[in-house]
Design a protein around this motif. Structure first.
Motif, mmCIF file in Angstrom:
data_model
loop_
_atom_site.group_PDB
_atom_site.id
_atom_site.type_symbol
_atom_site.label_atom_id
_atom_site.label_comp_id
_atom_site.label_asym_id
_atom_site.label_seq_id
_atom_site.Cartn_x
_atom_site.Cartn_y
_atom_site.Cartn_z
ATOM 1 N N LEU A 142 43.472 57.336 26.727
ATOM 2 C CA LEU A 142 44.666 56.990 25.955
ATOM 3 C C LEU A 142 44.551 57.463 24.506
ATOM 4 N N ALA A 143 43.362 57.291 23.931
ATOM 5 C CA ALA A 143 43.162 57.657 22.521
ATOM 6 C C ALA A 143 43.407 59.139 22.300
ATOM 7 N N ALA A 144 42.928 59.974 23.218
ATOM 8 C CA ALA A 144 43.056 61.421 23.052
ATOM 9 C C ALA A 144 44.397 61.945 23.542
ATOM 10 N N TYR A 145 45.021 61.240 24.476
ATOM 11 C CA TYR A 145 46.226 61.758 25.126
ATOM 12 C C TYR A 145 47.383 61.969 24.157
ATOM 13 N N PHE A 146 47.685 60.978 23.338
ATOM 14 C CA PHE A 146 48.891 61.048 22.519
ATOM 15 C C PHE A 146 48.828 62.136 21.435
ATOM 16 N N PRO A 147 47.721 62.316 20.716
ATOM 17 C CA PRO A 147 47.688 63.454 19.777
ATOM 18 C C PRO A 147 47.871 64.802 20.458
ATOM 19 N N ILE A 148 47.277 64.956 21.648
ATOM 20 C CA ILE A 148 47.400 66.219 22.368
ATOM 21 C C ILE A 148 48.832 66.425 22.845
ATOM 22 N N MET A 149 49.417 65.379 23.404
ATOM 23 C CA MET A 149 50.786 65.474 23.914
ATOM 24 C C MET A 149 51.782 65.785 22.804
ATOM 25 N N VAL A 150 51.667 65.071 21.691
ATOM 26 C CA VAL A 150 52.620 65.269 20.587
ATOM 27 C C VAL A 150 52.479 66.670 19.996
ATOM 28 N N SER A 151 51.256 67.133 19.782
ATOM 29 C CA SER A 151 51.056 68.474 19.232
ATOM 30 C C SER A 151 51.602 69.548 20.166
#
Length: 285
Positions: free
Chosen positions: A157-166
């Motif tokens: 979860l921690a890594a998913y959102f920065p990757i998805m948004v970028s």
């Protein structure tokens, strides 16, 4: 200068750039020496403040000296559980990060390309994104049958959102001219994805991967402290509970080194994958 997409059937990528006119400047010896000196100066200041029990609002007299930390580090390096904890933390971070990278890139592309997907899934991601991953620890404990799976989920979860948004922002920022050129030449939607979207979003994707790796380390260590049985975070918190402050700093240094190494690996891979970008005026970092 960016060129138009390649003619279909060729092996050249659609997003091509002119070769840089100036070679990337390599890091000079003075720069390396300055970096080494800054670290050495910080260590020397720490030793000075702790060895003389300085108390100027901050209580350095309660902290271990550099010599104490080095002695504890040498002792921990010879202990089998140190390497077991290190390996366990690496397995958790790499598993969660790999899953987040795959899921984040795919959903980011879909959110940027499909209005239906954006309408259905977009609101859910925006509602979940502001929630700190570490706040999901109680839910993960209840949801998953083992602590190990829960920690990997928190890391994901921690890594998913920065990757998805970028990835989503990178897709939406692509010039429509590139896609129109491929379609004009008879390209299919798959041609647009493989020849325009994927090459064009790579810089943004690797920016998200770099941020995601840093956030993932924060959350995996926190999760290990809360519910772990092994790992660097668990061992660091255990050292604090028994007042072994030198071992606490051993854990902190280990976390810093691991985070630096993994983030540097992501950056190196990103530079190799996007080596076609013009970096002639870029300063070496």
């Amino acid at each position: 200068m960016t060129t138009a997409p390649a003619v279909l059937g060729t092996t050249e990528p659609a997003v091509a750039v002119a070769a840089p006119t100036t070679a990337v400047r390599r890091r000079s010896w003075p720069s390396v020496l300055v970096r080494v000196f800054s670290v050495a100066a910080a260590i020397g200041l720490w030793q000075l403040l702790t060895a003389h029990d300085v108390r100027l609002w901050l209580r350095f007299d309660t902290l271990p000296t550099v010599g104490d930390i080095v002695t504890a580090f040498a002792h921990r390096l010879g202990a089998p559980d140190y390497w077991l904890d290190l390996g366990q933390s690496l397995i958790r971070i790499l598993t969660g990060f790999a899953l987040a990278a795959v899921a984040g890139i795919i959903t980011g592309i879909l959110l940027g390309r499909s209005s239906l997907f954006a309408n259905v899934i977009g609101p859910l991601t925006e509602l979940a994104r502001p929630i700190p991953a570490i706040a999901i620890v109680p839910v993960a404990i209840l949801l998953f049958p083992t602590d190990e799976a829960g920690i990997v989920f928190i890391t994901f979860l921690a890594a998913y959102f920065p990757i998805m948004v970028s990835t989503r922002h990178a897709v939406r920022a692509l010039p429509t001219l590139w896609e129109d050129s491929v379609r004009t030449l008879g390209g299919s939607r798959w041609d647009v994805i493989t020849r325009v979207v994927v090459p064009g979003i790579l810089p943004g994707v690797f920016g998200g991967l770099s941020v995601g790796m840093g956030v993932a380390w924060i959350c995996v260590i926190s999760a290990e402290m809360i519910s772990g049985r092994l790992g660097v975070g668990y061992r660091t918190w255990q050292a604090y509970t028994v007042l072994a402050y030198s071992d606490v700093f051993v854990g902190i240094i280990t976390i810093g080194v691991l985070g630096f190494a993994t983030s540097a690996a992501v950056e190196v891979i990103g530079r190799r994958v996007t080596r076609w970008l013009p970096r002639g005026q870029e300063m070496s970092r």
